[in-house]
Design a protein around this motif. Sequence first.
Motif, PDB file in Angstrom:
ATOM      1  N   LEU A 158       0.820  -1.220   0.000  1.00 18.32           N
ATOM      2  CA  LEU A 158       0.000   0.000   0.000  1.00 18.32           C
ATOM      3  C   LEU A 158       0.846   1.258   0.000  1.00 18.32           C
ATOM      4  CD1 LEU A 158      -2.647  -1.097   2.648  1.00 18.32           C
ATOM      5  CD2 LEU A 158      -3.025  -0.858   0.194  1.00 18.32           C
ATOM      6  N   GLN A 159       2.027   1.207   0.608  1.00 20.13           N
ATOM      7  CA  GLN A 159       2.893   2.380   0.756  1.00 20.13           C
ATOM      8  C   GLN A 159       2.096   3.587   1.268  1.00 20.13           C
ATOM      9  OE1 GLN A 159       4.936   2.585  -3.177  1.00 20.13           O
ATOM     10  NE2 GLN A 159       6.771   2.121  -1.987  1.00 20.13           N
ATOM     11  N   PRO A 160       1.473   3.460   2.431  1.00 21.98           N
ATOM     12  CA  PRO A 160       0.650   4.564   2.930  1.00 21.98           C
ATOM     13  C   PRO A 160       1.454   5.808   3.270  1.00 21.98           C
ATOM     14  CG  PRO A 160       0.952   2.911   4.627  1.00 21.98           C
ATOM     15  CD  PRO A 160       1.503   2.335   3.356  1.00 21.98           C
ATOM     16  N   PHE A 161       2.742   5.642   3.563  1.00 25.99           N
ATOM     17  CA  PHE A 161       3.579   6.788   3.910  1.00 25.99           C
ATOM     18  C   PHE A 161       4.481   7.215   2.756  1.00 25.99           C
ATOM     19  CE2 PHE A 161       3.060   4.599   8.141  1.00 25.99           C
ATOM     20  CZ  PHE A 161       2.142   5.520   8.628  1.00 25.99           C
ATOM     21  N   GLY A 162       4.221   6.707   1.576  1.00 23.62           N
ATOM     22  CA  GLY A 162       5.029   7.082   0.419  1.00 23.62           C
ATOM     23  C   GLY A 162       6.458   6.581   0.546  1.00 23.62           C
ATOM     24  N   GLU A 163       7.385   7.413   0.126  1.00 20.01           N
ATOM     25  CA  GLU A 163       8.800   7.059   0.150  1.00 20.01           C
ATOM     26  C   GLU A 163       9.477   7.418   1.464  1.00 20.01           C
ATOM     27  OE1 GLU A 163      11.381   5.807  -2.348  1.00 20.01           O
ATOM     28  OE2 GLU A 163       9.490   4.730  -2.393  1.00 20.01           O
ATOM     29  N   VAL A 164       8.747   8.014   2.389  1.00 21.36           N
ATOM     30  CA  VAL A 164       9.370   8.496   3.623  1.00 21.36           C
ATOM     31  C   VAL A 164      10.023   7.377   4.429  1.00 21.36           C
ATOM     32  CG1 VAL A 164       8.959   9.669   5.815  1.00 21.36           C
ATOM     33  CG2 VAL A 164       7.868  10.510   3.734  1.00 21.36           C
ATOM     34  N   PRO A 165       9.376   6.219   4.648  1.00 23.82           N
ATOM     35  CA  PRO A 165      10.049   5.166   5.428  1.00 23.82           C
ATOM     36  C   PRO A 165      11.387   4.741   4.855  1.00 23.82           C
ATOM     37  CG  PRO A 165       7.710   4.689   5.257  1.00 23.82           C
ATOM     38  CD  PRO A 165       7.968   5.843   4.331  1.00 23.82           C
TER      39      PRO A 165
ATOM     40  N   ILE B  18      14.215  12.939  11.988  1.00 20.29           N
ATOM     41  CA  ILE B  18      13.258  11.916  12.401  1.00 20.29           C
ATOM     42  C   ILE B  18      11.862  12.490  12.534  1.00 20.29           C
ATOM     43  CG2 ILE B  18      12.617  10.318  14.236  1.00 20.29           C
ATOM     44  CD1 ILE B  18      15.597   9.867  14.752  1.00 20.29           C
ATOM     45  N   SER B  19      11.716  13.548  13.349  1.00 19.03           N
ATOM     46  CA  SER B  19      10.381  14.104  13.564  1.00 19.03           C
ATOM     47  C   SER B  19       9.831  14.740  12.298  1.00 19.03           C
ATOM     48  CB  SER B  19      10.418  15.126  14.696  1.00 19.03           C
ATOM     49  OG  SER B  19      11.403  16.105  14.464  1.00 19.03           O
ATOM     50  N   VAL B  20      10.679  15.366  11.520  1.00 19.68           N
ATOM     51  CA  VAL B  20      10.214  16.014  10.289  1.00 19.68           C
ATOM     52  C   VAL B  20       9.705  14.980   9.292  1.00 19.68           C
ATOM     53  CG1 VAL B  20      10.898  17.452   8.331  1.00 19.68           C
ATOM     54  CG2 VAL B  20      11.791  17.949  10.612  1.00 19.68           C
ATOM     55  N   LYS B  21      10.462  13.896   9.117  1.00 22.11           N
ATOM     56  CA  LYS B  21      10.055  12.869   8.158  1.00 22.11           C
ATOM     57  C   LYS B  21       8.815  12.111   8.631  1.00 22.11           C
ATOM     58  CE  LYS B  21      14.117  11.772   5.369  1.00 22.11           C
ATOM     59  NZ  LYS B  21      14.937  12.949   5.569  1.00 22.11           N
ATOM     60  N   VAL B  22       8.712  11.884   9.949  1.00 22.89           N
ATOM     61  CA  VAL B  22       7.515  11.222  10.461  1.00 22.89           C
ATOM     62  C   VAL B  22       6.298  12.100  10.205  1.00 22.89           C
ATOM     63  CG1 VAL B  22       6.341  10.451  12.560  1.00 22.89           C
ATOM     64  CG2 VAL B  22       8.727   9.838  12.177  1.00 22.89           C
ATOM     65  N   SER B  23       6.450  13.404  10.393  1.00 24.41           N
ATOM     66  CA  SER B  23       5.345  14.316  10.113  1.00 24.41           C
ATOM     67  C   SER B  23       4.970  14.294   8.633  1.00 24.41           C
ATOM     68  CB  SER B  23       5.719  15.737  10.531  1.00 24.41           C
ATOM     69  OG  SER B  23       4.677  16.641  10.261  1.00 24.41           O
ATOM     70  N   GLU B  24       5.986  14.247   7.763  1.00 27.65           N
ATOM     71  CA  GLU B  24       5.727  14.172   6.319  1.00 27.65           C
ATOM     72  C   GLU B  24       4.980  12.882   5.986  1.00 27.65           C
ATOM     73  OE1 GLU B  24       9.454  14.421   4.377  1.00 27.65           O
ATOM     74  OE2 GLU B  24       9.770  16.546   4.837  1.00 27.65           O
ATOM     75  N   ALA B  25       5.371  11.793   6.640  1.00 20.75           N
ATOM     76  CA  ALA B  25       4.722  10.507   6.374  1.00 20.75           C
ATOM     77  C   ALA B  25       3.253  10.535   6.785  1.00 20.75           C
ATOM     78  CB  ALA B  25       5.459   9.400   7.130  1.00 20.75           C
TER      79      ALA B  25
END
Length: 535
Positions: free
Chosen positions: A154-161, A272-279
């Motif tokens: 599904l890639q719900p978080f896109g490429e962020v992970p 970490i926090s920025v990418k989690v927020s983007e996800a």
Amino acid sequence: MYVCGIADLLREHLRLCPLDYTCCSSQMEETLALQSERDFLKAVEENSQFLLTTFTLRHRRFDEFFRELIDLSEKSMNQMFTKTYGRLFTQNAHVFQELFVELRSYYSGGSVSLSEVLSDFWSRLVERVFSLVNPQYQFSEEYLECVSKHAEQLQPFGEVPRRLRVQVSRAFIAARALSQGLATGRDIVNKATKLTADSECVRGLMRQWYCPLCRGLPALRPCHPLCLNVMKGCLANQGDLDTEWNNFIDALYQVSEKLEGPFNMELAADSISVKVSEAIMHMQENSVSISTKVFQGCGSPRPAPGRPKRSPKESGGNRRPFRTYSPEEKPTTAAGTNLDRLVTELKERLRPMRGFWVSLPHTICNDEKMASDVTNEDRCWNGQTRGRYLPDVTGDGLVSQINNPEVEVDIARPDVRTRQLIMELRVATNKLRHAQSGQDMDFMDSEEGSGSGGGDQGERYNDDWPGYGPYSPPYNKPPRNPASDPAKPPRVRERNGSKLNRNHGRERSAASQPSCCLLPLLSLPFMATVAPMWR
């Protein structure tokens, strides 16, 4: 100390000094021999002190700095997420707390796989966020397990992970390797300099330093080449450390360069926090299409009590419980510290460490208290009397001492402790070299041979930071072709608190629902086969 004159010389047989007129008794000779050994050990300790001090202080500074970065990253996430998401974050804060607990455990040397840590974090997060963007439904544990199992497709978080895994893995692997390497260097120096002088070494030390005194020439220093031969004989085993020691220093230097470049720990901790927020924002903005696919694959969920059933579009189209950070909200680095400065200072201290063990005899003999100046070849103690020292200076290391004229060394019996130190250096160097490519040796087998870096050695380094350089891939990368990826079974992972083991407590959901209900999901073009699971 009593000093005799020429008139006091007597003919007495001594055990260590040349047979000639002397003012030393056998008892005095024994006392001076013990003193020569103490002088030698003190010289070794003093000349290696800068190594011990550098490794000890630099390890402490880097360790404190890295731990502070992790603490500040968690603190900034808590502050910003609480401000941004309010109760939605505080109610699920344990998910983020567990992430940082595992990151600290990994850095501290725990048996923790970064890939599995991040995989489990995203699996837990997708369940929480999926429930939040679909508040009109009630989801069972089994249903949420179905969602997390198919997050890879599904890639719900896109490429962020993937981006976060690459950046965090590289930085944490390099940081841990550098910290452990500095500690290893400290321990190696401690062990290598805690030596004892054998009887042949003591004989050579006594003959060069105190036999002139027994001859009534206390001011006469040993000739420089004589001192070198004695020191090379006494430090033969330490000389054998040279090759592996230099490799170790080079590897430390190269890892430190990676930390101030593509494996920057400051940027990774900040991200970490920025990418989690983007996800989370990505999943929020795509919640309609994601929820539709989930409902097709995992079945229709039950409506929440007291809530009318609404379509995914109605429930997610206007509701925006999440948002990304504004630039001024982004985390800051550790106050009062700077990674570039720490690395620069370390590299300046590493450079003179190369060749330390083979240069140690020269360092000791260059001290004017230990030997005569090299220009004073004719007015020095040559081992017998005042005059030029004629034998050649022997080479470095144990094998080269076979023809040492001053210290008899048994080259057929290598020192066991030195061999152990060589092996320790090889292991440490190997870890550092793997860390340079984002690999952790401790987890290479469990990660299918790719290490905790996840096999991303071939990716461009400027992909670590979005917007750096012209080669950064687009945010919405097209889905992989599953046909080119070998399938692998999902890993078993433990759940904290009251939740059961994933594989035990929810296995029936995979057996009952996907067998019939996942057919529509898996029939989608980009899910022709089961792609590898994160876990």
